[in-house]
Design a protein around this motif. Sequence first.
Motif, PDB file in Angstrom:
ATOM      1  N   VAL A 122       0.839  -1.192   0.000  1.00  0.00           N
ATOM      2  CA  VAL A 122       0.000   0.000   0.000  1.00  0.00           C
ATOM      3  C   VAL A 122       0.884   1.254   0.000  1.00  0.00           C
ATOM      4  O   VAL A 122       1.992   1.252   0.541  1.00  0.00           O
ATOM      5  CB  VAL A 122      -0.961   0.039   1.213  1.00  0.00           C
ATOM      6  CG1 VAL A 122      -1.972  -1.085   1.135  1.00  0.00           C
ATOM      7  CG2 VAL A 122      -0.197  -0.034   2.518  1.00  0.00           C
ATOM      8  N   SER A 123       0.335   2.295  -0.600  1.00  0.00           N
ATOM      9  CA  SER A 123       1.051   3.567  -0.710  1.00  0.00           C
ATOM     10  C   SER A 123       0.471   4.641   0.188  1.00  0.00           C
ATOM     11  O   SER A 123       0.904   5.796   0.114  1.00  0.00           O
ATOM     12  CB  SER A 123       1.000   4.054  -2.160  1.00  0.00           C
ATOM     13  OG  SER A 123      -0.340   4.340  -2.537  1.00  0.00           O
ATOM     14  N   ARG A 124      -0.495   4.285   1.023  1.00  0.00           N
ATOM     15  CA  ARG A 124      -1.217   5.313   1.773  1.00  0.00           C
ATOM     16  C   ARG A 124      -0.377   5.989   2.854  1.00  0.00           C
ATOM     17  O   ARG A 124      -0.817   6.942   3.482  1.00  0.00           O
ATOM     18  CB  ARG A 124      -2.493   4.718   2.382  1.00  0.00           C
ATOM     19  CG  ARG A 124      -3.483   4.221   1.336  1.00  0.00           C
ATOM     20  CD  ARG A 124      -3.927   5.342   0.398  1.00  0.00           C
ATOM     21  NE  ARG A 124      -4.957   4.889  -0.524  1.00  0.00           N
ATOM     22  CZ  ARG A 124      -4.745   4.560  -1.789  1.00  0.00           C
ATOM     23  NH1 ARG A 124      -3.510   4.644  -2.296  1.00  0.00           N
ATOM     24  NH2 ARG A 124      -5.736   4.153  -2.556  1.00  0.00           N
ATOM     25  N   ASN A 125       0.847   5.489   3.069  1.00  0.00           N
ATOM     26  CA  ASN A 125       1.769   6.156   3.976  1.00  0.00           C
ATOM     27  C   ASN A 125       2.764   7.026   3.202  1.00  0.00           C
ATOM     28  O   ASN A 125       3.759   7.476   3.763  1.00  0.00           O
ATOM     29  CB  ASN A 125       2.542   5.119   4.796  1.00  0.00           C
ATOM     30  CG  ASN A 125       1.641   4.233   5.611  1.00  0.00           C
ATOM     31  OD1 ASN A 125       1.094   4.655   6.626  1.00  0.00           O
ATOM     32  ND2 ASN A 125       1.455   2.996   5.170  1.00  0.00           N
ATOM     33  N   HIS A 126       2.529   7.228   1.907  1.00  0.00           N
ATOM     34  CA  HIS A 126       3.441   7.990   1.050  1.00  0.00           C
ATOM     35  C   HIS A 126       3.955   9.226   1.776  1.00  0.00           C
ATOM     36  O   HIS A 126       3.174   9.948   2.407  1.00  0.00           O
ATOM     37  CB  HIS A 126       2.687   8.411  -0.217  1.00  0.00           C
ATOM     38  CG  HIS A 126       3.466   9.333  -1.102  1.00  0.00           C
ATOM     39  ND1 HIS A 126       4.491   8.897  -1.893  1.00  0.00           N
ATOM     40  CD2 HIS A 126       3.379  10.686  -1.309  1.00  0.00           C
ATOM     41  CE1 HIS A 126       4.996   9.933  -2.562  1.00  0.00           C
ATOM     42  NE2 HIS A 126       4.338  11.021  -2.219  1.00  0.00           N
ATOM     43  N   PRO A 127       5.304   9.430   1.755  1.00  0.00           N
ATOM     44  CA  PRO A 127       6.341   8.786   0.941  1.00  0.00           C
ATOM     45  C   PRO A 127       6.991   7.558   1.575  1.00  0.00           C
ATOM     46  O   PRO A 127       8.102   7.182   1.191  1.00  0.00           O
ATOM     47  CB  PRO A 127       7.358   9.906   0.786  1.00  0.00           C
ATOM     48  CG  PRO A 127       7.293  10.603   2.127  1.00  0.00           C
ATOM     49  CD  PRO A 127       5.841  10.586   2.504  1.00  0.00           C
ATOM     50  N   ASP A 128       6.345   6.979   2.571  1.00  0.00           N
ATOM     51  CA  ASP A 128       6.773   5.696   3.134  1.00  0.00           C
ATOM     52  C   ASP A 128       5.868   4.617   2.552  1.00  0.00           C
ATOM     53  O   ASP A 128       4.694   4.863   2.277  1.00  0.00           O
ATOM     54  CB  ASP A 128       6.647   5.700   4.661  1.00  0.00           C
ATOM     55  CG  ASP A 128       7.351   6.886   5.295  1.00  0.00           C
ATOM     56  OD1 ASP A 128       8.452   7.219   4.843  1.00  0.00           O
ATOM     57  OD2 ASP A 128       6.781   7.475   6.235  1.00  0.00           O
ATOM     58  N   TYR A 129       6.396   3.415   2.404  1.00  0.00           N
ATOM     59  CA  TYR A 129       5.623   2.340   1.770  1.00  0.00           C
ATOM     60  C   TYR A 129       5.752   1.055   2.574  1.00  0.00           C
ATOM     61  O   TYR A 129       6.815   0.758   3.130  1.00  0.00           O
ATOM     62  CB  TYR A 129       6.114   2.111   0.332  1.00  0.00           C
ATOM     63  CG  TYR A 129       6.141   3.388  -0.461  1.00  0.00           C
ATOM     64  CD1 TYR A 129       4.971   3.983  -0.919  1.00  0.00           C
ATOM     65  CD2 TYR A 129       7.345   4.045  -0.713  1.00  0.00           C
ATOM     66  CE1 TYR A 129       4.992   5.174  -1.622  1.00  0.00           C
ATOM     67  CE2 TYR A 129       7.376   5.239  -1.408  1.00  0.00           C
ATOM     68  CZ  TYR A 129       6.201   5.802  -1.862  1.00  0.00           C
ATOM     69  OH  TYR A 129       6.215   6.989  -2.536  1.00  0.00           O
ATOM     70  N   ILE A 130       4.652   0.291   2.613  1.00  0.00           N
ATOM     71  CA  ILE A 130       4.645  -0.939   3.399  1.00  0.00           C
ATOM     72  C   ILE A 130       3.940  -2.045   2.621  1.00  0.00           C
ATOM     73  O   ILE A 130       2.942  -1.807   1.936  1.00  0.00           O
ATOM     74  CB  ILE A 130       3.958  -0.705   4.769  1.00  0.00           C
ATOM     75  CG1 ILE A 130       4.081  -1.936   5.664  1.00  0.00           C
ATOM     76  CG2 ILE A 130       2.508  -0.288   4.602  1.00  0.00           C
ATOM     77  CD1 ILE A 130       3.684  -1.673   7.115  1.00  0.00           C
ATOM     78  N   GLY A 131       4.513  -3.240   2.702  1.00  0.00           N
ATOM     79  CA  GLY A 131       3.900  -4.405   2.079  1.00  0.00           C
ATOM     80  C   GLY A 131       3.801  -5.534   3.090  1.00  0.00           C
ATOM     81  O   GLY A 131       4.570  -5.596   4.060  1.00  0.00           O
ATOM     82  N   GLN A 132       2.854  -6.426   2.880  1.00  0.00           N
ATOM     83  CA  GLN A 132       2.700  -7.571   3.772  1.00  0.00           C
ATOM     84  C   GLN A 132       2.261  -8.792   2.988  1.00  0.00           C
ATOM     85  O   GLN A 132       1.751  -8.677   1.868  1.00  0.00           O
ATOM     86  CB  GLN A 132       1.675  -7.262   4.869  1.00  0.00           C
ATOM     87  CG  GLN A 132       0.267  -6.989   4.355  1.00  0.00           C
ATOM     88  CD  GLN A 132      -0.734  -6.901   5.498  1.00  0.00           C
ATOM     89  OE1 GLN A 132      -0.631  -7.630   6.486  1.00  0.00           O
ATOM     90  NE2 GLN A 132      -1.734  -6.051   5.364  1.00  0.00           N
ATOM     91  N   GLY A 133       2.465  -9.966   3.586  1.00  0.00           N
ATOM     92  CA  GLY A 133       2.071 -11.182   2.897  1.00  0.00           C
ATOM     93  C   GLY A 133       2.000 -12.375   3.823  1.00  0.00           C
ATOM     94  O   GLY A 133       2.438 -12.340   4.983  1.00  0.00           O
ATOM     95  N   VAL A 134       1.419 -13.437   3.284  1.00  0.00           N
ATOM     96  CA  VAL A 134       1.303 -14.723   3.962  1.00  0.00           C
ATOM     97  C   VAL A 134       1.707 -15.810   2.972  1.00  0.00           C
ATOM     98  O   VAL A 134       1.355 -15.744   1.791  1.00  0.00           O
ATOM     99  CB  VAL A 134      -0.138 -14.984   4.445  1.00  0.00           C
ATOM    100  CG1 VAL A 134      -0.297 -16.410   4.942  1.00  0.00           C
ATOM    101  CG2 VAL A 134      -0.529 -14.014   5.548  1.00  0.00           C
ATOM    102  N   PHE A 135       2.453 -16.780   3.468  1.00  0.00           N
ATOM    103  CA  PHE A 135       2.719 -17.974   2.658  1.00  0.00           C
ATOM    104  C   PHE A 135       2.616 -19.194   3.569  1.00  0.00           C
ATOM    105  O   PHE A 135       3.188 -19.219   4.661  1.00  0.00           O
ATOM    106  CB  PHE A 135       4.112 -17.932   2.028  1.00  0.00           C
ATOM    107  CG  PHE A 135       4.383 -19.111   1.144  1.00  0.00           C
ATOM    108  CD1 PHE A 135       3.865 -19.167  -0.143  1.00  0.00           C
ATOM    109  CD2 PHE A 135       5.137 -20.185   1.606  1.00  0.00           C
ATOM    110  CE1 PHE A 135       4.090 -20.264  -0.955  1.00  0.00           C
ATOM    111  CE2 PHE A 135       5.362 -21.281   0.798  1.00  0.00           C
ATOM    112  CZ  PHE A 135       4.846 -21.333  -0.484  1.00  0.00           C
ATOM    113  N   LYS A 136       1.875 -20.205   3.100  1.00  0.00           N
ATOM    114  CA  LYS A 136       1.675 -21.409   3.891  1.00  0.00           C
ATOM    115  C   LYS A 136       2.401 -22.595   3.257  1.00  0.00           C
ATOM    116  O   LYS A 136       2.297 -22.829   2.050  1.00  0.00           O
ATOM    117  CB  LYS A 136       0.177 -21.732   3.992  1.00  0.00           C
ATOM    118  CG  LYS A 136      -0.640 -20.664   4.719  1.00  0.00           C
ATOM    119  CD  LYS A 136      -2.110 -21.055   4.782  1.00  0.00           C
ATOM    120  CE  LYS A 136      -2.936 -20.009   5.508  1.00  0.00           C
ATOM    121  NZ  LYS A 136      -4.372 -20.377   5.598  1.00  0.00           N
TER     122      LYS A 136
END
Length: 216
Positions: A122-136
């Motif tokens: 997501v870019s909603r913290n622009h100019p900071d950026y954060i991503g997340q995920g799950v893998f099983k």
Amino acid sequence: MAQPNYKNHLKNQYDSLTWDYGLLEFDKSFLTDKGILPFKYGVFPVSKYDLFKKDGFKGVGSSSKFSKFNGNDVFFNYFFINKSSLNSHLLKEKNDEVFFLIGIFTDYIDTDLTNQISNMIVSRNHPDYIGQGVFKTKNDQFDYVAFKAYEGNSHAIVNMKMFDLNYGNIILIKPKKDSTFRYLQLDHKEIFSTDEIQEIIDNLKNDKNILKFSND
């Protein structure tokens, strides 16, 4: 050239006159999302991106690949930021910057990958950026989050293990039969783009330390 003022940017987040109401209405569509991601997507008002710097945002993205390392199946996910007026001086001829690449050794690949994989940036913290995920995998679940901050800090968390990405933004994770994990944090030294991902993965396959890691 004057640099954007980050403190003014933070003040704007409290000023409703600076908010992008189009983004706010769009984000409300995610309120019913029941995904399996580690963090629920929260809808907050944000100031217009161009108030920080004109043309300072051209998009972010997330993508995945599967590969084999010496007979082992490895799932890769990466987060990237497109070139803009904020980072063009660093990227030069590159079109984007990958700020986090994770590879997870797995003993299992589901025929329906939506049961096994979920990720977002997501870019909603622009100019900071954060991503997340799950893998099983068959017996484990990996929750991960990574962020790149405008003022230089970049970190990731994988199952509560914290990584300072300034010391390497490539992370390899291998689960063990006793339910513990092993990891390698690799420093590519230079900024790399999505166009170079496959080359980087191929080079990792031939690295002696990684061959030892994958055979352990």
